[in-house]
Design a protein around this motif. Sequence first.
Motif, PDB file in Angstrom:
ATOM      1  N   ASN A  23       0.853  -1.188   0.000  1.00 35.13           N
ATOM      2  CA  ASN A  23       0.000   0.000   0.000  1.00 35.13           C
ATOM      3  C   ASN A  23       0.889   1.239   0.000  1.00 35.13           C
ATOM      4  OD1 ASN A  23      -2.315   1.556   0.135  1.00 35.13           O
ATOM      5  ND2 ASN A  23      -2.580   1.316   2.337  1.00 35.13           N
ATOM      6  N   LEU A  24       0.970   1.920  -1.137  1.00 39.12           N
ATOM      7  CA  LEU A  24       1.823   3.100  -1.247  1.00 39.12           C
ATOM      8  C   LEU A  24       1.086   4.359  -0.792  1.00 39.12           C
ATOM      9  CD1 LEU A  24       3.560   2.614  -4.736  1.00 39.12           C
ATOM     10  CD2 LEU A  24       4.453   2.054  -2.473  1.00 39.12           C
ATOM     11  N   VAL A  26      -0.158   7.022  -1.966  1.00 45.82           N
ATOM     12  CA  VAL A  26      -0.508   7.555  -3.276  1.00 45.82           C
ATOM     13  C   VAL A  26      -2.015   7.705  -3.335  1.00 45.82           C
ATOM     14  CG1 VAL A  26      -0.725   5.260  -4.324  1.00 45.82           C
ATOM     15  CG2 VAL A  26      -0.140   7.215  -5.770  1.00 45.82           C
ATOM     16  N   PHE A  81       1.494  -3.964  -5.940  1.00 41.26           N
ATOM     17  CA  PHE A  81       1.169  -2.574  -5.609  1.00 41.26           C
ATOM     18  C   PHE A  81      -0.303  -2.365  -5.952  1.00 41.26           C
ATOM     19  CE2 PHE A  81       5.693  -2.857  -6.243  1.00 41.26           C
ATOM     20  CZ  PHE A  81       6.210  -2.110  -5.194  1.00 41.26           C
ATOM     21  N   TYR A  84      -5.298   2.169  -4.983  1.00 40.41           N
ATOM     22  CA  TYR A  84      -5.292   3.430  -5.719  1.00 40.41           C
ATOM     23  C   TYR A  84      -4.559   3.296  -7.058  1.00 40.41           C
ATOM     24  CZ  TYR A  84      -7.234   5.878  -1.672  1.00 40.41           C
ATOM     25  OH  TYR A  84      -8.045   6.289  -0.645  1.00 40.41           O
ATOM     26  N   THR A  85      -3.910   4.403  -7.483  1.00 41.53           N
ATOM     27  CA  THR A  85      -3.301   4.462  -8.819  1.00 41.53           C
ATOM     28  C   THR A  85      -1.791   4.556  -8.651  1.00 41.53           C
ATOM     29  OG1 THR A  85      -5.271   5.602  -9.639  1.00 41.53           O
ATOM     30  CG2 THR A  85      -3.303   5.670 -11.035  1.00 41.53           C
ATOM     31  N   ASN A  86      -1.106   3.445  -8.804  1.00 42.46           N
ATOM     32  CA  ASN A  86       0.288   3.354  -8.366  1.00 42.46           C
ATOM     33  C   ASN A  86       1.302   3.929  -9.356  1.00 42.46           C
ATOM     34  OD1 ASN A  86       0.423   1.662  -5.689  1.00 42.46           O
ATOM     35  ND2 ASN A  86      -1.223   0.794  -6.929  1.00 42.46           N
ATOM     36  N   THR A  87       0.848   4.354 -10.521  1.00 42.08           N
ATOM     37  CA  THR A  87       1.746   5.104 -11.403  1.00 42.08           C
ATOM     38  C   THR A  87       1.480   6.601 -11.319  1.00 42.08           C
ATOM     39  OG1 THR A  87       0.222   4.822 -13.280  1.00 42.08           O
ATOM     40  CG2 THR A  87       1.999   3.205 -13.059  1.00 42.08           C
ATOM     41  N   PHE A  94       8.240   6.867  -8.154  1.00 41.80           N
ATOM     42  CA  PHE A  94       7.733   5.626  -8.724  1.00 41.80           C
ATOM     43  C   PHE A  94       8.861   4.617  -8.905  1.00 41.80           C
ATOM     44  CE2 PHE A  94       6.949   3.129 -12.626  1.00 41.80           C
ATOM     45  CZ  PHE A  94       5.841   2.400 -12.212  1.00 41.80           C
ATOM     46  N   TYR A  97      10.084   3.105  -5.505  1.00 43.07           N
ATOM     47  CA  TYR A  97       9.195   2.083  -4.956  1.00 43.07           C
ATOM     48  C   TYR A  97       9.282   0.773  -5.739  1.00 43.07           C
ATOM     49  CZ  TYR A  97       6.879   5.719  -2.133  1.00 43.07           C
ATOM     50  OH  TYR A  97       6.593   6.719  -1.234  1.00 43.07           O
ATOM     51  N   ILE A 112       1.459  -3.968 -10.809  1.00 42.85           N
ATOM     52  CA  ILE A 112       1.153  -2.570 -10.509  1.00 42.85           C
ATOM     53  C   ILE A 112      -0.269  -2.262 -10.937  1.00 42.85           C
ATOM     54  CG2 ILE A 112       1.831  -0.170 -10.903  1.00 42.85           C
ATOM     55  CD1 ILE A 112       4.395  -2.443 -12.036  1.00 42.85           C
ATOM     56  N   THR A 114      -3.216   0.252 -11.668  1.00 42.46           N
ATOM     57  CA  THR A 114      -3.256   1.653 -12.071  1.00 42.46           C
ATOM     58  C   THR A 114      -4.470   1.905 -12.960  1.00 42.46           C
ATOM     59  OG1 THR A 114      -1.934   3.466 -13.012  1.00 42.46           O
ATOM     60  CG2 THR A 114      -1.739   1.301 -14.075  1.00 42.46           C
TER      61      THR A 114
END
Length: 316
Positions: A23-24, A26, A81, A84-87, A94, A97, A112, A114
């Motif tokens: 969980n980033l 972001v 990842f 949410y939107t990991n990019t 980015f 991570y 990922i 996104t």
Amino acid sequence: MYYTYSDYLKNKYHEKVYKLPVNLPVTCPNRLNGACGCDFCAEQGTGFEALNPQLSVTEQLTLTREKIEKKYHAHKFIAYFQNYTNTFLPIDRFEKYMREGASFPDVVEISISTRPVCIRSDYLEILEKIRSEFQVEITLELGLQTVNYHTLRNIHRGHTLAEFIDAMWMIRDYHFDTCAHVILNLPGDDLIDAIESAKILSALQVSTVKLHSLYIAKNTRLCEAYENGTITLCSKEDYITRAITFLEYLNPEIAVERLFSRIPENDAVFCNWGTSWWKLKDELLSTMQKADSYQGKMYHYLHGAALRSLDGSDNL
């Protein structure tokens, strides 16, 4: 009856592989400037049981690995990842991570999650370098949800089908795997939308799909509409019909990671018609078996299908 994600991973890595969610810290471009995001999305996104995003990538992977390794005796992992939107990050953050995830012991893949509008070639170049340096596979998960552009607009999705196609074409240049997320029972969609979703994903050659039965999280626009009675949801039987038909039209080489959603009961006002996801899955598989249904049964519509009647290949 359908190509499971677990079989897909076994074919790819020759043993069971387990996802370790990360969980980033972001957000999502659909939540900027006071916007509430998609109608179905809760404030915490999909990370209802995720670890604190203030923990480092390594700390989160270590904590989750300890649990998974103890329970399943796992040896290979995917750094996932997820929320949410990991990019949707400055490119240097980015990269930091992604490198941290790729360098974690026994990680064979980074996945990922996104949005189609957050795919760009310079970010893909970063992932290409990481794949080469760490010898890990790359999967990009894109939330499409439906091919019906009217529905995408109505749920404030922030993109249409065109952006999804554009993202898929960019990703294809790098030969990364792709996963598409689809909700088969959004208000306004019907069986035809389920069929068209399967056909478009097959034509675009996605690697895997995740089917989601729509849940209604608390404190969302969809929750308000549901409680006010301004939307109606399809029945359990209708959803199962849509899911089975989707599978029948889906290319049998595309793996299916999920058929129903899961959400903690305390976070939703509606989920899976009050039935556990595994009971729904059993009912779906039983229905498929009785009907002699299977993934790809109707997969005969691409590659100049109408010409087969001229040369007799329809009968081959």
